[in-house]
Design an enzyme around this catalytic site. Structure first.
Site, PDB file in Angstrom:
ATOM      1  CG  ASP A 264     -45.824  33.174  -5.260  1.00 45.77           C
ATOM      2  OD1 ASP A 264     -47.174  33.886  -5.156  1.00 45.77           O
ATOM      3  OD2 ASP A 264     -44.698  33.423  -4.294  1.00 45.77           O
TER       4      ASP A 264
HETATM    5  C1  GLC Z   1     -45.604  30.337  -2.496  1.00 45.13           C
HETATM    6  C2  GLC Z   1     -47.115  31.576  -2.036  1.00 45.13           C
HETATM    7  C3  GLC Z   1     -46.998  32.213  -1.402  1.00 45.13           C
HETATM    8  C4  GLC Z   1     -46.355  32.403  -0.224  1.00 45.13           C
HETATM    9  C5  GLC Z   1     -44.814  31.967  -0.969  1.00 45.13           C
HETATM   10  C6  GLC Z   1     -43.884  32.180   0.043  1.00 45.13           C
HETATM   11  O1  GLC Z   1     -45.128  29.728  -4.120  1.00 45.13           O
HETATM   12  O2  GLC Z   1     -47.514  31.488  -4.290  1.00 45.13           O
HETATM   13  O3  GLC Z   1     -48.067  32.173  -1.238  1.00 45.13           O
HETATM   14  O4  GLC Z   1     -46.156  33.747   0.594  1.00 45.13           O
HETATM   15  O5  GLC Z   1     -44.617  31.354  -2.162  1.00 45.13           O
HETATM   16  O6  GLC Z   1     -43.922  31.326   0.689  1.00 45.13           O
END
Ligand code: GLC
Length: 720
Positions: free
Chosen positions: A264
């Site tokens: 993430d």
């Molecule tokens: C965010 C979220 C995730 C998302 C990623 C990219 O922090 O936790 O669900 O897909 O970053 O945007």
């Protein structure tokens, strides 16, 4: 452990690549113009990295001309490796669906699949090659802001809807013109963060993990999901992104996932905040050893992996394994043959088509929940007034709005006008503030009507990532408006907008006192919100949604969810609750239970029938019930099947959803609904080991999880 596929094309490419080029494929970053979905990061080096063939993928970029320019730069390098473009298209690209938690209340996997296919149609013409969806984190705590993007509190329902999302997005053909890759997230147990606080820790037993958290991922792997995202939270003291037990022992070895795992947003950087890594190098070491193939938004891999390989702490074959999975994904998406797949400069012409809006409307119609109704709904010929901050509110899309433009939203106000309805209107209160003038204007308008539709709720940014709440009330200014209006002796219909279950105890009391005549839960229903709400008020749409998260009586009850474990001291006599499991100051049960929802029809449930009441390891039982629509309007009814183990090798929940079936019933029509039970229906995990729990079970076929309508069956070992 499922072996990683070896495509000759990819193997040949790997053989040509330098170590730093391979590591470049394991990095995903933003570019100027990317939507910000986490703390800002430096994107100044992005174009240089592309030109050096040292960048694998980009996230959150919307402008297709920019995307095309970057892609042409990427394939114009020594290895000609295309970039992968990812985006958070969670519940709609431009035509917005209801938030996912709302969609889950439809209990309609086919419709969710059809809706996801519509999303893929728009996204696959808008520069999206992989979407960071579906989000399948089990959500039992309404304080957590991200419940809005989940499938609710039950793993069986979430598993079924996970299939729908992935089939709708991928359509069994990653190279398809209208398909996008799906990235299921977040692995794992992110929704169990302590206190509902986003990014907080998770502590849970293996049995809890295996019984309630893994099935959606197993289903996703069976559906050949293209990618998986590891989560921010720690799991039993080790951050998921560094958790070899979760990402390797469970995900790779036990579940057999052999495709890309992406971290993430900057979660590798956060290993130092979690205090499990002393520096960048150790962060990169932990993340690669846990088999994260792509690092998103931070550069620990880019800065330290080469050194780790040179020192022998990480082998080049580990880098090859990760890079292979990334290149395999690009190969399976067809990006080497067509690097410009899904990249269209004329993307707007694919947006907001009538058929797309029609699907969004259908989805919204099956996502609005009728919680209470004294018969005032559907509206007849009364003089009505519409009051409150959501009558004209365009921002009823919810978090993760993709490429939406709020101007596309049909508000209640616009829908009333488009449908030539007669009504009065007053604002009464803004979402967060009001004043005497607004209040008195609303009271005067209400006095002149016999039915008042009062719209209240959370502002849409009160839920979503990093928007957890410790209280679950409405903003106080709206409470003032509700009190003033409900004291006029009018029939009041309360429509509540929210991204989570709120505490509605006060309004249920008003309903029981006759001060409120109906309560509709309108979540954030997306582009067609106003049309669905007005069609529901006037009976064009007969609500059929059923809650997929329990609604607490009070924040103090949390965690409150339907499939809780039994206690040694359940209340068995309501008149003698001493020394029993209870609160002395409020009920134990939620205000509204999992699986609950009303319609404008009455559906009568008949007697449950069994074709046999003895089950063996190699046999099956068919359990059925006839349901009748005794009303004069057609309806859709969700029949829910739960089991209850009466004893076994481990204590099991008081109810476990094991099937559901949504049936259309014409006025007066009776239909027989059947379910099959076999040993898999009754299996359970004791720790990480699946066990057959022989013994007596109750089987419920009911309209919600609180109803008592069951038969008993006996499950025993094979006699022969
Ligand atoms: C965010 C979220 C995730 C998302 C990623 C990219 O922090 O936790 O669900 O897909 O970053 O945007």
């Amino acid at each position: 452990m499922a072996k990683v596929i070896k495509y000759e094309f990819v193997e040949e490419l790997l053989r040509k690549m330098t170590l730093s080029e391979k590591i470049g494929q394991m990095y995903q970053t933003n570019y100027e113009g990317s939507a910000q979905t986490g703390p800002a990061i430096d994107t100044s080096k992005t174009m240089d990295l592309i030109k050096e063939g040292k960048l694998g993928s980009i996230l959150s970029l919307y402008d297709n001309d920019t995307i095309k320019r970057l892609q042409l730069a990427a394939v114009n390098t020594k290895n000609k490796i295309p970039l992968l473009f990812c985006n958070d298209i969670i519940h709609g690209c431009r035509t917005m669906l209801p938030i996912n938690l709302a969609m889950s209340t439809s209990w309609n996997p086919k419709l969710v699949e059809e809706s996801s296919k519509m999303v893929a149609y728009e996204a696959s013409h808008s520069g999206v090659q992989v979407t960071f969806s579906p989000m399948v984190n089990l959500s039992r705590d309404p304080r957590w802001g991200r419940v809005m993007e989940s499938n609710g509190e039950d793993v069986y329902l979430s598993k079924e809807l996970t299939k729908s999302y992935i089939k709708g997005y991928q359509q069994g053909n990653l190279k398809g013109e209208n398909s996008i890759g799906a990235c299921i997230k977040h692995f794992a147990a992110y929704g169990a963060a302590i206190g509902g606080r986003d990014y907080d820790g998770v502590d849970m037993s293996e049995g809890e993990l295996f019984n309630n958290y893994l099935d959606p991922y197993k289903e996703a792997i069976k559906c050949d999901v293209a990618m998986m995202m590891s989560s921010f939270n720690s799991y039993n003291g080790i951050p998921a992104v560094a958790n070899k037990y979760l990402l390797d022992d469970v995900l790779r070895k036990k579940l057999g996932f052999n495709k890309v795992v992406i971290t993430d947003y900057a979660s590798v950087n956060e290993l130092r905040k979690h205090k499990v890594a002393k520096d960048e190098k150790e962060s990169a070491y932990l993340a690669i050893k846990a088999k994260n193939d792509i690092e998103m938004a931070s550069t620990n891999y880019l800065d330290s992996l080469e050194e780790l390989v040179k020192s022998g702490e990480v082998s080049e074959s580990e880098i090859d394994e990760a890079c292979r999975r990334v290149l395999n994904l690009k190969y399976e998406l067809g990006l080497f043959e067509n690097p410009l797949k899904n990249i269209y400069s004329d993307f707007p012409k694919y947006w907001l088509k009538d058929e797309s809006r029609a699907i969004a409307k259908k989805m919204a119609d099956e996502s609005i929940v009728l919680l209470e109704n004294d018969g005032v709904l559907p509206l007849k010929k009364e003089k009505v007034s519409f009051i409150g901050p959501f009558v004209k509110e365009k921002k009823v899309v919810g978090a993760w709005g993709g490429k939406c433009d709020y101007n596309d939203t049909v508000t209640i106000y616009e829908a009333l006008n488009n449908k030539n309805k007669k009504y009065d209107y007053a604002l009464g209160s803004n979402i967060f503030d009001t004043n005497e003038e607004l209040i008195s204007e609303a009271v005067n308008v209400a006095k002149k009507s016999s039915v008042v539709i009062l719209t209240v709720g959370e502002e849409q940014w009160m839920s979503g990532e990093s928007h957890s709440r410790a209280r679950l009330d409405l903003p106080s200014s709206q409470e003032r408006l509700i009190d003033e209006i409900t004291n006029l002796g009018k029939k009041v219909i309360l429509i509540i907008f929210a991204g989570r279950p709120l505490v509605l105890t006060k309004y249920k009391k008003m309903y029981l006192e006759g001060k409120i005549s109906a309560i509709l839960y309108a979540w954030y229903l997306g582009t067609e919100s106003g049309n669905t709400i007005v069609d529901t008020l006037y009976g064009v749409n007969n609500p059929s949604a059923k809650l997929t998260m329990s609604f607490p009586y009070d924040v103090g009850q949390i965690p409150v969810y339907y499939n809780h474990l039994p206690s040694g001291r359940p209340i068995e006599d309501k008149n003698n609750t001493d020394y029993c499991l209870r609160y002395i100051d409020m009920p134990l049960e939620p205000l509204y239970p999992f699986g609950y929802g009303m319609s404008y029809s009455e559906v009568k449930y008949g007697k449950i029938e069994l074709d046999k009441d003895k089950l063996f390891d190699n046999s099956k039982i068919t359990v059925s019930i006839s349901i009748t629509n005794t009303s004069s309007v057609k309806t859709k009814e969700v029949v829910e099947m739960y089991i209850e183990a009466m004893y076994g090798v481990v204590s099991r929940p008081v109810r476990e959803l094991k099937g559901f079936n949504k049936v259309l019933l014409k006025p007066g029509e009776t239909k027989k609904v059947s379910f099959t039970i076999n040993k898999d229906t009754l299996s359970y995990y004791k720790g990480s080991k699946k066990v057959n729990c022989y013994g007596k079970y109750r089987v419920y076929l009911v309209s919600d999880s609180s109803k008592e309508n069951f038969v008993e069956i006996d499950y025993s070992k094979n006699t022969k």
